[in-house]
Write an enzyme that holds these catalytic residues in place. Structure first.
Site, mmCIF file in Angstrom:
data_model
loop_
_atom_site.group_PDB
_atom_site.id
_atom_site.type_symbol
_atom_site.label_atom_id
_atom_site.label_comp_id
_atom_site.label_asym_id
_atom_site.label_seq_id
_atom_site.Cartn_x
_atom_site.Cartn_y
_atom_site.Cartn_z
ATOM 1 N N ASP A 399 0.806 -1.224 0.000
ATOM 2 C CA ASP A 399 0.000 0.000 0.000
ATOM 3 C C ASP A 399 0.838 1.273 0.000
ATOM 4 O O ASP A 399 0.293 2.373 -0.020
ATOM 5 C CB ASP A 399 -0.924 -0.009 1.227
ATOM 6 C CG ASP A 399 -2.063 0.990 1.117
ATOM 7 O OD1 ASP A 399 -2.640 1.119 0.020
ATOM 8 O OD2 ASP A 399 -2.366 1.666 2.118
ATOM 9 N N SER A 421 -7.245 5.116 0.234
ATOM 10 C CA SER A 421 -7.651 3.747 -0.096
ATOM 11 C C SER A 421 -9.054 3.455 0.414
ATOM 12 O O SER A 421 -9.393 3.756 1.560
ATOM 13 C CB SER A 421 -6.663 2.747 0.512
ATOM 14 O OG SER A 421 -5.352 3.001 0.080
ATOM 15 N N GLN A 471 -6.848 -2.480 -6.053
ATOM 16 C CA GLN A 471 -7.263 -1.503 -5.047
ATOM 17 C C GLN A 471 -8.088 -0.412 -5.720
ATOM 18 O O GLN A 471 -7.834 -0.040 -6.868
ATOM 19 C CB GLN A 471 -6.058 -0.879 -4.338
ATOM 20 C CG GLN A 471 -6.447 0.028 -3.170
ATOM 21 C CD GLN A 471 -5.227 0.575 -2.437
ATOM 22 O OE1 GLN A 471 -4.811 1.704 -2.692
ATOM 23 N NE2 GLN A 471 -4.660 -0.208 -1.525
#
Length: 490
Positions: A399, A421, A471
């Site tokens: 991430d 996110s 994502q």
């Protein structure tokens, strides 16, 4: 597993199904079964399938089954997976009939008992006659006994039916102690930084606590990779060590406060022979800020093919590190002076992940570029040999720059953009080491309205596809900070 009476067993010295030239083994006294089996194999007396042993009343101890069992004992969820393998080497089976005393009040404790099969009851408890009598009945995965050899039992334990216990002698009970959930021989001071970041404190059954270390990445809030990695760590500690995560799906619900601990509550949705499923909620101030669903699988023999190809990129050894690039940018005349001054004065906290870009450039956060990125990465320092840890580290590292790639085509001077996110999914295809170089290939095929979508692939140096990722992130112009420290991400 033990046999107290004297016995003689006939053993064929052939493995072709035709017994011949029989020899005899004599068992006298109390002998652990595994010790006898090891002796038999070394002396070439045991050369036939184990079910061929006749008359032996106890079941052969299956090490894999013992490790799987130990991974489901609540007392042991704080231990690293290597401890289960060691414990399995020293435990013995003990069998009891209905009404047998397992331990007696006043006797000196000789170790720890784990209920493998059957039920027992604490008959000497002062609360035994109360309504909560069931609380004093011991079933599978329950445990009792003493680590200290000088302690005495404070109650009788009586078998309610046929009972089998795994017994760990007190001289090996030090295996039940560990300073880290990842390693038996490392402390927070001696392990890699990312390993310390992913360490959790077991609070009670299925509940863990994580914190944000002062030298961990934060970006003004709890880093999303930390939430994914710690939640996956919590889930992994409630699954036996023979099963590893093969997929996870998560949602970021609220911004996390890095100044206070995070509680991870694990819900055991399913425990099957080959698969296990866990749901984890990350909680701060009574609010669920993040939730994760993960599936675990025991390793099996199966199929293997790969269509995805690792792109041709320079090897990591000849590329500059992220820290070296930062230093070079301070004096690079091709970059705006305002940018260089900002970099020079900003507080810099080195990441626990080493990153080396495949195509170094002079782009800034206000430079338009293609929605793609490729770089090598690995954990800084040597990680403990726990596959669960390595997958948690990949979840943490994934991430760091993932969603920001979807902003690349929209960057321009004078505009400050941000990505948050929303959800994050990973599929783990093959075993990996997060402290060895992995190539991360990221692309953003689309962005629409306020959401950007990114995909990722992680390859090891042999070109094997290790992880696939997706994502979705919220893309917006930055706004003044909200005074509320726990606010919705929306």
């Amino acid at each position: 597993m033990q046999r107290k009476e004297k016995a003689r067993y006939k053993t064929p010295n052939s493995f072709d199904g035709i017994p011949r030239n029989f020899e005899y083994i004599e068992l006298t006294g109390v002998i652990p079964l595994m010790e006898w089996l090891q002796h038999s194999i070394k002396s070439s007396l045991l050369q036939f399938p184990l079910p061929a042993i006749r008359g032996y009343a106890l079941t052969v101890m299956n090490t894999e089954a013992v490790i799987e069992f130990l991974g489901n004992v609540p007392l042991l969820q704080r231990l690293p997976s290597s401890s289960f393998k060691r414990i399995a080497e020293f435990v013995n089976f003990k069998h009891y009939e209905k009404g047998d005393f397992v331990v007696r009040e006043g006797e000196v404790g000789d170790g720890i008992y784990f209920v493998w099969e059957g039920e027992a009851e604490v008959s000497g408890s002062v609360h035994a006659e109360e309504e909560n009598r069931l609380e004093y009945q011991l079933k599978r995965y329950d445990y009792f006994g003493h680590v200290n050899p000088t302690s005495v039992h404070v109650a009788d334990i009586v078998a309610l039916n046929k009972l089998t216990c795994l017994f760990l002698p007190h001289e090996h009970c030090t295996l039940l102690q560990s300073k880290s959930i990842w390693s038996t021989d490392k402390t927070h001071e001696t392990c890699a930084l990312v390993e310390s970041i992913l360490h959790l404190e077991p609070i009670e059954l299925n509940i863990f606590q994580g914190i944000t270390l002062p030298n961990a990445p934060t970006f003004g809030k709890v880093f999303g990779g930390q939430l994914v990695g710690q939640a996956l760590a919590a889930a992994s500690k409630t699954v036996d060590s023979l099963k590893t995560v093969h997929s996870l799906h998560s949602y970021f619900l609220m911004v996390g406060d890095f100044n206070i601990p995070i509680i991870y509550q694990v819900n055991r949705l399913r425990d099957g022979r080959n698969f296990a499923t866990r749901k984890v909620d990350a909680i701060q101030k009574g609010n669920i800020i993040f939730t994760l669903l993960a599936s675990f699988q025991k390793e099996e023999v199966g199929f293997d093919h790969q269509v995805a190809m690792m792109p041709s990129v320079p090897a990591p050894d000849g590329l500059l590190s992220l820290d070296e690039i930062r230093e070079s940018r301070l004096t690079d005349p091709r970059l705006p002076m305002s940018y260089r001054k900002k970099v020079a004065t900003a507080k810099f906290v080195p990441w626990p992940i080493e990153i080396r870009f495949c195509e170094p450039n002079t782009n800034t956060n206000q430079t338009k570029s293609e929605p793609s990125l490729r770089y090598w990465f690995r954990a800084k320092g040597k990680l403990s040999d726990d596959q669960a840890l390595h997958r948690c580290v990949l979840a943490f590292a994934a991430d760091l720059m993932f969603s920001g790639v979807s902003l690349n085509p929209h960057r321009r001077k004078g505009f400050k953009l941000a990505s948050l996110s929303l959800d994050h999914s990973m599929w783990f295809h093959r075993e990996c080491r997060a402290d060895d170089w992995l190539l991360y290939v990221i692309a953003s095929p689309t962005a629409c309205v306020t959401r950007g979508f990114v995909t990722g692939e992680m390859f090891n140096r042999k070109g094997e596809l290790v992880v696939s990722l997706t994502q979705e992130a919220l893309l917006r112009m930055t706004r003044p900070p909200n005074p509320s420290t726990t606010a919705s991400k929306l």
